[in-house]
Design an enzyme around this catalytic site. Structure first.
Site, PDB file in Angstrom:
ATOM      1  N   CYS A 149       0.783  -1.236   0.000  1.00  0.00           N
ATOM      2  CA  CYS A 149       0.000   0.000   0.000  1.00  0.00           C
ATOM      3  C   CYS A 149       0.817   1.290   0.000  1.00  0.00           C
ATOM      4  CB  CYS A 149      -1.067  -0.014   1.081  1.00  0.00           C
ATOM      5  SG  CYS A 149      -0.443  -0.292   2.709  1.00  0.00           S
ATOM      6  N   ARG A 184      15.654   2.060   0.303  1.00  0.00           N
ATOM      7  CA  ARG A 184      15.508   0.817  -0.461  1.00  0.00           C
ATOM      8  C   ARG A 184      15.069  -0.316   0.463  1.00  0.00           C
ATOM      9  NH1 ARG A 184      20.522  -0.693  -2.597  1.00  0.00           N
ATOM     10  NH2 ARG A 184      20.573   1.233  -3.827  1.00  0.00           N
ATOM     11  N   SER A 185      14.155   0.014   1.376  1.00  0.00           N
ATOM     12  CA  SER A 185      13.642  -1.043   2.253  1.00  0.00           C
ATOM     13  C   SER A 185      12.747  -1.962   1.427  1.00  0.00           C
ATOM     14  CB  SER A 185      12.862  -0.446   3.420  1.00  0.00           C
ATOM     15  OG  SER A 185      11.617   0.062   2.979  1.00  0.00           O
ATOM     16  N   ASP A 207      20.376   3.969  -1.184  1.00  0.00           N
ATOM     17  CA  ASP A 207      20.346   3.619   0.237  1.00  0.00           C
ATOM     18  C   ASP A 207      21.679   3.983   0.867  1.00  0.00           C
ATOM     19  OD1 ASP A 207      22.108   1.484  -0.144  1.00  0.00           O
ATOM     20  OD2 ASP A 207      20.762  -0.043   0.662  1.00  0.00           O
ATOM     21  N   VAL A 208      21.866   3.634   2.145  1.00  0.00           N
ATOM     22  CA  VAL A 208      23.094   4.053   2.821  1.00  0.00           C
ATOM     23  C   VAL A 208      24.345   3.475   2.168  1.00  0.00           C
ATOM     24  CG1 VAL A 208      22.320   4.667   5.138  1.00  0.00           C
ATOM     25  CG2 VAL A 208      22.663   2.257   4.562  1.00  0.00           C
ATOM     26  N   PHE A 273       7.834  10.280   2.129  1.00  0.00           N
ATOM     27  CA  PHE A 273       6.936   9.328   2.801  1.00  0.00           C
ATOM     28  C   PHE A 273       7.422   8.946   4.195  1.00  0.00           C
ATOM     29  CE2 PHE A 273       9.645   6.423   0.250  1.00  0.00           C
ATOM     30  CZ  PHE A 273      10.073   5.546   1.240  1.00  0.00           C
TER      31      PHE A 273
HETATM   32  P1  NAD Z   1      13.884   1.093   6.923  1.00  0.00           P
HETATM   33  O1  NAD Z   1      14.678   1.472   8.106  1.00  0.00           O
HETATM   34  O2  NAD Z   1      13.552  -0.329   6.687  1.00  0.00           O
HETATM   35  O3  NAD Z   1      14.620   1.601   5.599  1.00  0.00           O
HETATM   36  C1  NAD Z   1      15.266   2.853   5.519  1.00  0.00           C
HETATM   37  C2  NAD Z   1      15.959   2.990   4.177  1.00  0.00           C
HETATM   38  O4  NAD Z   1      16.518   4.293   4.067  1.00  0.00           O
HETATM   39  C3  NAD Z   1      17.090   2.005   3.958  1.00  0.00           C
HETATM   40  O5  NAD Z   1      17.087   1.586   2.610  1.00  0.00           O
HETATM   41  C4  NAD Z   1      18.329   2.847   4.270  1.00  0.00           C
HETATM   42  O6  NAD Z   1      19.489   2.373   3.636  1.00  0.00           O
HETATM   43  C5  NAD Z   1      17.903   4.188   3.723  1.00  0.00           C
HETATM   44  N1  NAD Z   1      18.635   5.296   4.344  1.00  0.00           N
HETATM   45  C6  NAD Z   1      18.733   5.594   5.647  1.00  0.00           C
HETATM   46  N2  NAD Z   1      19.500   6.683   5.823  1.00  0.00           N
HETATM   47  C7  NAD Z   1      19.903   7.084   4.608  1.00  0.00           C
HETATM   48  C8  NAD Z   1      20.727   8.140   4.136  1.00  0.00           C
HETATM   49  N3  NAD Z   1      21.290   9.012   4.968  1.00  0.00           N
HETATM   50  N4  NAD Z   1      20.925   8.255   2.812  1.00  0.00           N
HETATM   51  C9  NAD Z   1      20.362   7.382   1.963  1.00  0.00           C
HETATM   52  N5  NAD Z   1      19.577   6.362   2.339  1.00  0.00           N
HETATM   53  C10 NAD Z   1      19.355   6.204   3.652  1.00  0.00           C
HETATM   54  O7  NAD Z   1      12.561   1.991   7.014  1.00  0.00           O
HETATM   55  P2  NAD Z   1      11.142   1.845   6.236  1.00  0.00           P
HETATM   56  O8  NAD Z   1      10.321   0.770   6.825  1.00  0.00           O
HETATM   57  O9  NAD Z   1      11.349   1.845   4.772  1.00  0.00           O
HETATM   58  O10 NAD Z   1      10.483   3.212   6.654  1.00  0.00           O
HETATM   59  C11 NAD Z   1      11.073   4.435   6.290  1.00  0.00           C
HETATM   60  C12 NAD Z   1      10.217   5.592   6.765  1.00  0.00           C
HETATM   61  O11 NAD Z   1       8.999   5.572   6.068  1.00  0.00           O
HETATM   62  C13 NAD Z   1       9.854   5.556   8.242  1.00  0.00           C
HETATM   63  O12 NAD Z   1       9.873   6.880   8.742  1.00  0.00           O
HETATM   64  C14 NAD Z   1       8.457   5.014   8.250  1.00  0.00           C
HETATM   65  O13 NAD Z   1       7.727   5.454   9.365  1.00  0.00           O
HETATM   66  C15 NAD Z   1       7.926   5.582   6.974  1.00  0.00           C
HETATM   67  N6  NAD Z   1       6.820   4.841   6.385  1.00  0.00           N
HETATM   68  C16 NAD Z   1       5.797   5.586   5.914  1.00  0.00           C
HETATM   69  C17 NAD Z   1       4.728   4.978   5.325  1.00  0.00           C
HETATM   70  C18 NAD Z   1       3.632   5.840   4.787  1.00  0.00           C
HETATM   71  O14 NAD Z   1       2.595   5.346   4.420  1.00  0.00           O
HETATM   72  N7  NAD Z   1       3.828   7.128   4.692  1.00  0.00           N
HETATM   73  C19 NAD Z   1       4.676   3.592   5.224  1.00  0.00           C
HETATM   74  C20 NAD Z   1       5.751   2.841   5.674  1.00  0.00           C
HETATM   75  C21 NAD Z   1       6.828   3.491   6.250  1.00  0.00           C
END
Ligand code: NAD
Length: 319
Positions: A149, A184-185, A207-208, A273
């Protein structure tokens, strides 16, 4: 400050799905006189999850969908209770608020939700269809596949912003667009990059560790995307891929992270997001359209997914 563009709120975009959802709920009255039932499982004390659950409840109820939050202090009870909900004909949709264990066990738990009730679209079958650009669950193309979603919400936002071009053939409507996705989660960033590339875009996935390019090749010759490693993460490489990017999408889960405004080309579209604001206020001096949060569209998509699942279940029964 000079603000050449506009900020678009997620609530403005999610509103356009309200009517569609209400009508669908109405058409299901014979089957579900009191409205379909969505069940949320919460076993953490993350305030972001708590807020997301509250918004889901509020939105569901406003649209005639019943919502029940099942809270567990003991994480260990979650699995058996999910299995029970899988087998309960009274439950139409199930979602889990992650993180639960905060490690790989969460992926196992996620797959415990049966695919017929997986409103978040996180079942392996749905991911595999997305990655392989398969849009239906059956050979006769009567049962549409479900998309995760949050990536789906971003696609709908891009449609609203008129980035998807409806003059182009279906499935190629992002042809010619360049996107940067910072995340890239497996929940959002990678499926999103694949989805946009499958629709014809060139996507730089950041990603990082490194930066990758997702495309369907020259002239969109491939039927699904492939991935090319561009190199280790560096500010220079990020700056380079942003230079002609039409769209910058961020999802970094950190309060202190700010995407460098100077990397954004004049007039690009910026969407965040993450639950934290990844763009600084001065993004408005560069962006044409800026979407600061997307959660409300995600909720609309999970309700829409649930109604599609109910539909699919009824179609299967009638087959
Ligand atoms: P996660 O921790 O699994 O993934 C984070 C990603 O960001 C990884 O790929 C990481 O390598 C990358 N990253 C982190 N720091 C970075 C940097 N400095 N430079 C480049 N890339 C970087 O987190 P997630 O589950 O993907 O969630 C991410 C965010 O999205 C959270 O804040 C979560 O609350 C939010 N989220 C929002 C929604 C929505 O509907 N709006 C849905 C799911 C998650």
């Amino acid at each position: 400050v000079n603000k050449p563009g506009r900020t678009i709120l997620a609530s403005t975009i999610s509103k356009i799905y309200d009517e569609e959802i209400r009508q669908k709920v109405e058409s299901l009255r014979p089957l579900r006189p009191e409205g379909p039932l969505l069940v949320g499982f919460l076993a953490n004390s993350d305030p972001a999850a708590e807020m997301y659950a509250r918004w889901t409840q509020k939105t569901s109820e406003a649209l005639g969908i019943r919502y029940e939050l099942r809270r567990f202090a003991d994480k260990d009870l979650l699995e058996e209770n999910i299995i029970e909900a899988n087998n309960d004909d009274g439950v139409d949709g199930i979602m889990i608020y992650f993180p639960v264990f905060g490690n790989a066990q969460d992926q196992y738990l996620q797959q415990t939700v049966c695919k017929e009730k997986d409103v978040e679209g996180l079942n392996h079958v749905y991911y595999q269809n997305l990655y392989h650009n398969v849009r239906y669950l059956d050979d006769h193309e009567t049962l549409k596949s479900i998309l995760p979603c949050t990536p789906l919400a971003i696609v709908k936002i891009l449609e609203y912003l008129k980035i998807y071009n409806p003059l182009l053939p279906d499935g190629n409507q992002m042809y010619g667009k360049k996107c940067v996705v910072v995340n890239r989660s497996e929940i959002v960033g990678r499926p999103l990059a694949a989805l946009l590339a499958n629709d014809g875009a060139t996507v730089y996935s950041v990603d990082v560790n490194n930066i990758q390019k997702f495309t369907r090749g020259e002239g969109l010759s491939a039927i699904k995307h492939h991935v090319e490693d561009l190199g280790d993460y560096s500010e220079q490489l990020l700056r380079d891929v942003c230079r002609d990017a039409d769209i910058v999408i961020t999802g970094v889960p950190s309060e202190s992270y700010k995407f460098p405004t100077e990397y954004i080309r004049d007039g690009a579209i910026c969407i965040n997001f993450s639950s934290f604001k990844n763009f600084s206020e001065d993004v408005k001096t560069k962006a044409s359209l800026y979407v600061p949060m997307t959660g409300k569209v995600t909720i609309a998509m999970l309700l829409r997914n649930m109604l599609r699942l109910v539909d699919n279940r009824e179609k299967i029964k009638a087959m």
